[in-house]
Scaffold this motif. Structure first.
Motif, PDB file in Angstrom:
ATOM      1  N   PRO A 164       0.813  -1.226   0.000  1.00 40.05           N
ATOM      2  CA  PRO A 164       0.000   0.000   0.000  1.00 40.05           C
ATOM      3  C   PRO A 164       0.849   1.281   0.000  1.00 40.05           C
ATOM      4  CG  PRO A 164      -0.875  -1.568   1.569  1.00 40.05           C
ATOM      5  CD  PRO A 164       0.429  -2.122   1.087  1.00 40.05           C
ATOM      6  N   GLN A 165       1.930   1.304   0.759  1.00 43.80           N
ATOM      7  CA  GLN A 165       2.769   2.498   0.797  1.00 43.80           C
ATOM      8  C   GLN A 165       3.505   2.707  -0.524  1.00 43.80           C
ATOM      9  OE1 GLN A 165       2.872   4.801   3.240  1.00 43.80           O
ATOM     10  NE2 GLN A 165       4.132   6.004   1.850  1.00 43.80           N
ATOM     11  N   ILE A 166       3.970   1.618  -1.125  1.00 45.87           N
ATOM     12  CA  ILE A 166       4.645   1.731  -2.426  1.00 45.87           C
ATOM     13  C   ILE A 166       3.669   2.234  -3.475  1.00 45.87           C
ATOM     14  CG2 ILE A 166       5.746   0.403  -4.280  1.00 45.87           C
ATOM     15  CD1 ILE A 166       6.876  -1.441  -2.094  1.00 45.87           C
ATOM     16  N   ALA A 167       2.450   1.702  -3.481  1.00 44.70           N
ATOM     17  CA  ALA A 167       1.441   2.155  -4.440  1.00 44.70           C
ATOM     18  C   ALA A 167       1.120   3.625  -4.237  1.00 44.70           C
ATOM     19  CB  ALA A 167       0.183   1.309  -4.302  1.00 44.70           C
ATOM     20  N   LYS A 168       1.044   4.058  -2.997  1.00 41.15           N
ATOM     21  CA  LYS A 168       0.760   5.471  -2.710  1.00 41.15           C
ATOM     22  C   LYS A 168       1.905   6.355  -3.195  1.00 41.15           C
ATOM     23  CE  LYS A 168      -0.127   8.589   1.120  1.00 41.15           C
ATOM     24  NZ  LYS A 168      -0.138   8.725   2.574  1.00 41.15           N
ATOM     25  N   ASP A 169       3.152   5.949  -2.913  1.00 46.01           N
ATOM     26  CA  ASP A 169       4.312   6.745  -3.317  1.00 46.01           C
ATOM     27  C   ASP A 169       4.443   6.843  -4.831  1.00 46.01           C
ATOM     28  OD1 ASP A 169       4.912   7.094  -0.651  1.00 46.01           O
ATOM     29  OD2 ASP A 169       6.525   5.580  -0.624  1.00 46.01           O
ATOM     30  N   LEU A 170       4.027   5.815  -5.538  1.00 44.45           N
ATOM     31  CA  LEU A 170       4.143   5.817  -6.998  1.00 44.45           C
ATOM     32  C   LEU A 170       2.870   6.269  -7.700  1.00 44.45           C
ATOM     33  CD1 LEU A 170       6.036   2.437  -7.461  1.00 44.45           C
ATOM     34  CD2 LEU A 170       6.991   4.742  -7.525  1.00 44.45           C
ATOM     35  N   ASN A 171       1.877   6.696  -6.917  1.00 42.53           N
ATOM     36  CA  ASN A 171       0.578   7.103  -7.479  1.00 42.53           C
ATOM     37  C   ASN A 171       0.034   6.007  -8.401  1.00 42.53           C
ATOM     38  OD1 ASN A 171       0.609   9.588  -6.160  1.00 42.53           O
ATOM     39  ND2 ASN A 171       1.851  10.482  -7.797  1.00 42.53           N
ATOM     40  N   SER A 172      -0.009   4.814  -7.889  1.00 47.13           N
ATOM     41  CA  SER A 172      -0.437   3.659  -8.662  1.00 47.13           C
ATOM     42  C   SER A 172      -1.432   2.847  -7.857  1.00 47.13           C
ATOM     43  CB  SER A 172       0.792   2.808  -9.001  1.00 47.13           C
ATOM     44  OG  SER A 172       0.441   1.775  -9.863  1.00 47.13           O
ATOM     45  N   THR A 173      -1.789   1.693  -8.372  1.00 41.63           N
ATOM     46  CA  THR A 173      -2.721   0.818  -7.657  1.00 41.63           C
ATOM     47  C   THR A 173      -1.961  -0.373  -7.081  1.00 41.63           C
ATOM     48  OG1 THR A 173      -3.198  -0.512  -9.613  1.00 41.63           O
ATOM     49  CG2 THR A 173      -4.581   1.452  -9.252  1.00 41.63           C
ATOM     50  N   HIS A 174      -2.625  -1.087  -6.183  1.00 42.08           N
ATOM     51  CA  HIS A 174      -2.021  -2.260  -5.565  1.00 42.08           C
ATOM     52  C   HIS A 174      -1.706  -3.335  -6.616  1.00 42.08           C
ATOM     53  CE1 HIS A 174      -3.072  -1.056  -1.385  1.00 42.08           C
ATOM     54  NE2 HIS A 174      -3.964  -0.340  -2.040  1.00 42.08           N
ATOM     55  N   ALA A 175      -2.610  -3.495  -7.576  1.00 40.13           N
ATOM     56  CA  ALA A 175      -2.427  -4.533  -8.590  1.00 40.13           C
ATOM     57  C   ALA A 175      -1.192  -4.267  -9.459  1.00 40.13           C
ATOM     58  CB  ALA A 175      -3.664  -4.642  -9.468  1.00 40.13           C
ATOM     59  N   VAL A 176      -0.932  -3.002  -9.760  1.00 39.97           N
ATOM     60  CA  VAL A 176       0.220  -2.668 -10.598  1.00 39.97           C
ATOM     61  C   VAL A 176       1.523  -2.909  -9.839  1.00 39.97           C
ATOM     62  CG1 VAL A 176       1.395  -0.788 -11.800  1.00 39.97           C
ATOM     63  CG2 VAL A 176      -1.077  -1.017 -11.967  1.00 39.97           C
ATOM     64  N   VAL A 177       1.521  -2.640  -8.555  1.00 40.09           N
ATOM     65  CA  VAL A 177       2.736  -2.821  -7.746  1.00 40.09           C
ATOM     66  C   VAL A 177       3.080  -4.279  -7.604  1.00 40.09           C
ATOM     67  CG1 VAL A 177       3.746  -2.456  -5.479  1.00 40.09           C
ATOM     68  CG2 VAL A 177       2.425  -0.639  -6.543  1.00 40.09           C
TER      69      VAL A 177
END
Length: 69
Positions: free
Chosen positions: A55-68
């Motif tokens: 969740p934090q990586i997705a937030k930092d990259l302005n992306s979704t959980h599925a993409v991460v």
């Protein structure tokens, strides 16, 4: 072929089948078991550290959980 015989235990090159278990010294056998065990446990540790951070990586990259993933 009796129940104790196997093609893997056949007497090849004049070597007795019992000597196949003496190929490695006891210390070497312990290291082999340790390395194989570590290789089996390591993915669980990686997953346990990576999955909670998605969740934090997705937030930092302005992306979704599925993409991460």
């Amino acid at each position: 072929m009796t129940s104790e015989e196997s093609p893997l235990l056949a007497n090849r090159d004049g070597v007795a089948p019992e000597t196949m278990y003496d190929r490695f010294r006891p210390g070497q056998k312990r290291w082999i078991v340790f390395v194989v065990s570590l290789a089996g446990v390591l993915p669980m540790f990686v997953q346990a550290t990576f999955v909670p951070s998605i969740p934090q990586i997705a937030k930092d990259l302005n992306s979704t959980h599925a993409v991460v993933r």
